[in-house]
Design an enzyme around this catalytic site. Structure first.
Site, mmCIF file in Angstrom:
data_model
loop_
_atom_site.group_PDB
_atom_site.id
_atom_site.type_symbol
_atom_site.label_atom_id
_atom_site.label_comp_id
_atom_site.label_asym_id
_atom_site.label_seq_id
_atom_site.Cartn_x
_atom_site.Cartn_y
_atom_site.Cartn_z
ATOM 1 N N ASP A 194 0.858 -1.181 0.000
ATOM 2 C CA ASP A 194 0.000 0.000 0.000
ATOM 3 C C ASP A 194 0.908 1.250 0.000
ATOM 4 O O ASP A 194 2.132 1.160 0.191
ATOM 5 C CB ASP A 194 -0.974 -0.023 1.191
ATOM 6 N N GLU A 242 -11.117 6.656 3.629
ATOM 7 C CA GLU A 242 -10.131 6.097 4.561
ATOM 8 C C GLU A 242 -10.293 6.652 5.979
ATOM 9 O O GLU A 242 -11.406 6.896 6.426
ATOM 10 C CB GLU A 242 -8.711 6.304 4.020
HETATM 11 C C1 BGC Z 1 -5.195 3.053 0.011
HETATM 12 C C2 BGC Z 1 -5.311 1.994 -1.068
HETATM 13 C C3 BGC Z 1 -5.082 2.592 -2.414
HETATM 14 C C4 BGC Z 1 -3.768 3.335 -2.425
HETATM 15 C C5 BGC Z 1 -3.436 3.945 -3.761
HETATM 16 C C6 BGC Z 1 -4.003 3.961 -0.139
HETATM 17 O O1 BGC Z 1 -4.119 5.071 0.677
HETATM 18 O O2 BGC Z 1 -5.154 2.426 1.270
HETATM 19 O O3 BGC Z 1 -6.564 1.383 -0.980
HETATM 20 O O4 BGC Z 1 -5.135 1.607 -3.400
HETATM 21 O O5 BGC Z 1 -3.813 4.362 -1.458
HETATM 22 O O6 BGC Z 1 -4.175 5.068 -4.015
#
Ligand code: BGC
Length: 621
Positions: free
Chosen positions: A315, A512
């Protein structure tokens, strides 16, 4: 709701929540799954290429910078980069139009033609509910809504359309589906999950992969899928999140291995079976150890026990959270089984550190070869290494981008995802001949609130977010007869004299950890809007737009009918299809709906808590 009905529903719910691993009669399946070619079948070609590669070229393949921090695009050829991504807010300099995205992809891809081996990059984006970064893309309901449809064939179709729209910009990789099994709705990513029931997640996750990858990665209309976030991202304890004491996101899952496997691993079993090409470890920890550092889960379980042949992508800057020393973090994560690392800002440092670690003997060459083999398998499988195939965008695909045909499928998804929680006095369906409908609520005429987070911006935005969609207010206006007057006030005042009121309320967009909340009560503004319409003495239909169940309190009593519409996306007409009776509601809750915050969290399999509406609940009319 009377007692008898309540207990009937509770039985139905029990059947759903305890069915971990049992046949899924409550889910409609897609067509029998096609057999997918194993990625390891490309090993002869991979081996031959690997034999020609220098260490620098191999390490480059394992490096994925975010374009927002790639100051110099010649790093692509100088560092032999294997991949790029656009994280949540990493947009083309020229803005978010279809052309800007396509041109940007092509420009970056052209750089790989300047390398000795000419290995194309994989470009990744978060196409979570459609190609949601691009203006005019069709935006589908977020996964929580799709979970309420229980319709695998539909989820597969959505994956297919999403892939086509992503491919229209040249991009070949979607960081989706999210197969999280959220256990606590205070978590801001609850809506990224199909359900708190792994039995639902495993079926819909598999369907999403089949749709995105078309069961054949070599199909030029397929995109590479990514099951995420491995493992137990949705199992973190309240208070352990990285955002402070009342947060859960990126926190610690304090659970035993049996729960880890029975609840959180299920979506990986099926997505691996469907041939998912990539898996993203979570930011979170399991009993104190960050996933990015967990060799047991990444190597022993995922690769050895489950036989995953694709590659593992970290991630976003997640490896920074392992420990204080960056170089040590690089060594720990690669040795634990991470194959490619997603980095914003320090990709040069990553390359330097990983090269040094190999030269110092701290990361074995066999580990590098394994990682690169996995990455190249995917590239061969996708036809990226095919010299006769252009790796630039196929602009002919742009003709169906955001098309009416794609929107029709999104509308279908919206109407199937709606869950009718209450229908007193047969307030639903609404007559299209009603003399006057008063529409109210902050989200009635707000496409941004309707789409939620991960729409154009990482956090989404309230208001006009993208062209081509239809708000619920506009949908109501187009659904009613010529003689029906539709009036609107966001605060619900002025409803007097109307035949009935429709109040659209709920959460504003977030993504998030920004959506982690201690209190899930309705906003005062929403309570007031409902009360104002109620005061006019007319029947009140409430439509809730939210990324999770909210605490409804007295609003449920005030409403004659109450509909959970989740985050439906751009096609508001899917909502009015149900409200006006053109489509009979089929949606069933994919999460239990608590009465009060005291009942949160309601964990998977909990049939004891006397919730307001159990998982599986949904009225028909
Ligand atoms: C998230 C992921 C995402 C990644 C790329 C992260 O902050 O947890 O779900 O795919 O960013 O954007």
């Amino acid at each position: 709701m009377n007692l008898k009905m309540n207990s009937l529903l509770r039985c139905a719910c029990t059947a759903v929540t305890i069915c971990l691993g049992l046949p899924l009669s409550h889910l409609s399946a897609a067509a029998p799954p096609a057999k997918v070619k194993p990625l390891s079948s490309y090993d002869p070609q991979v081996k031959a290429l690997l034999a020609k590669m220098t260490l620098e070229e191999k390490v480059g393949q394992m490096t994925q910078p975010d374009i927002s921090a790639l100051q110099d695009p010649t790093d692509i050829e100088n560092l032999f980069l294997g991949s790029l991504l656009s994280g949540g807010n990493a947009d083309p300099k020229e803005g978010n139009s279809l052309d800007a995205w396509t041109n940007m992809y092509d420009e970056y891809q052209k750089h790989t033609q300047k390398t000795r081996l000419g290995i194309p990059i994989l470009y990744g984006v978060d196409a979570l509910h459609g190609h949601n970064n691009v203006l005019g893309a069709v935006i589908f309901p977020h996964n929580i809504g799709l979970g309420c449809t229980r319709n695998a064939a539909l989820v597969e179709k959505i994956g297919k359309i999403t892939a086509e729209e992503v491919r229209a910009t040249g991009i070949q990789w979607a960081f989706a589906p999210c197969v999280t099994v959220p256990q606590d709705i205070r978590w801001g990513r609850s809506y990224e999950g199909f359900s708190s029931d792994p039995a639902i997640v495993k079926v819909l996750g598999e369907a999403a992969v089949r749709g995105l990858q078309l069961n054949d990665l070599s199909n030029p209309l397929a995109v590479l899928a990514c099951a995420k976030h491995y493992l137990a991202d949705g199992g973190t304890s309240f208070g352990t999140g990285t955002g402070g004491k009342n947060t859960l996101d990126q926190g610690n899952s304090e659970i035993d291995e049996a729960t880890l496997r029975q609840v959180h691993l299920q979506g990986y079993l099926t997505t691996i079976k469907a041939g998912v090409g990539t898996i993203m470890p979570s930011y979170s920890s399991w009993n104190g150890l960050k996933m990015s550092a967990n060799k047991y889960l990444m190597t022993d379980v995922l690769k050895k026990e489950l036989g995953f042949e694709g590659f593992v992508i970290s991630d976003y800057n997640a490896i920074d959270q392992i420990g204080k020393d960056y170089k040590e973090n690089v060594g720990i994560t690669i040795n634990a089984g991470m194959d490619m690392v997603m980095i914003a800002g320090r990709h040069r440092e990553f390359v330097k550190d990983l090269l040094a670690l190999v030269k110092e003997g701290k990361v074995p060459m066999s580990r590098i070869d394994d990682a690169v083999t996995r990455i190249l398998r995917v590239k061969f499988a996708m036809g990226l290494m095919d010299k006769d195939r252009s790796q630039l965008a196929d602009r002919k695909l742009q003709s169906s981008f955001g098309s009416p045909a794609h929107r029709a499928v999104a509308r279908e998804a919206v109407r199937e995802s709606l869950v009718v929680l209450k229908n007193g006095n047969q307030a639903l369906p609404i007559s299209k001949q009603a003399a006057r409908i008063h529409v109210a609520g902050k989200s009635a005429d707000n496409l941004g609130n309707q789409c939620g987070g991960w729409t154009i911006d990482w956090q989404g935005k309230t208001g006009e977010v993208t062209p081509g969609g239809t708000t619920i207010l506009a949908s109501i206006k187009s659904a009613v007869s010529k003689g029906t007057k539709v009036t609107f006030s966001a605060d619900g005042t002025g409803a007097e004299g109307a035949t009935l009121g429709v109040v659209v309320v709920g959460e504003k967009p977030y993504a998030e950890g920004f959506g982690d909340r201690t209190n899930l009560a309705l906003d005062q503004e929403d309570i007031n809007a409902i009360a104002n319409v109620k005061q006019a003495g007319i029947p009140v239909v409430v439509v809730l737009l939210s990324g999770r169940p909210l605490i409804l309190g007295d609003a449920l009593n005030q409403a004659d009918a109450f509909v959970a519409a989740w985050l439906p996306g751009t096609e508001g007409q899917g909502v009015t299809d149900v409200l006006f009776g053109d489509f009979k509601p089929v949606g069933k809750l994919s999460f239990a709906w608590p009465k009060s915050m005291d009942q949160v969290p309601v964990r998977t399999g909990d049939t004891k808590t006397d919730v307001l509406f159990p998982l599986g609940y949904g009225l028909k009319f």
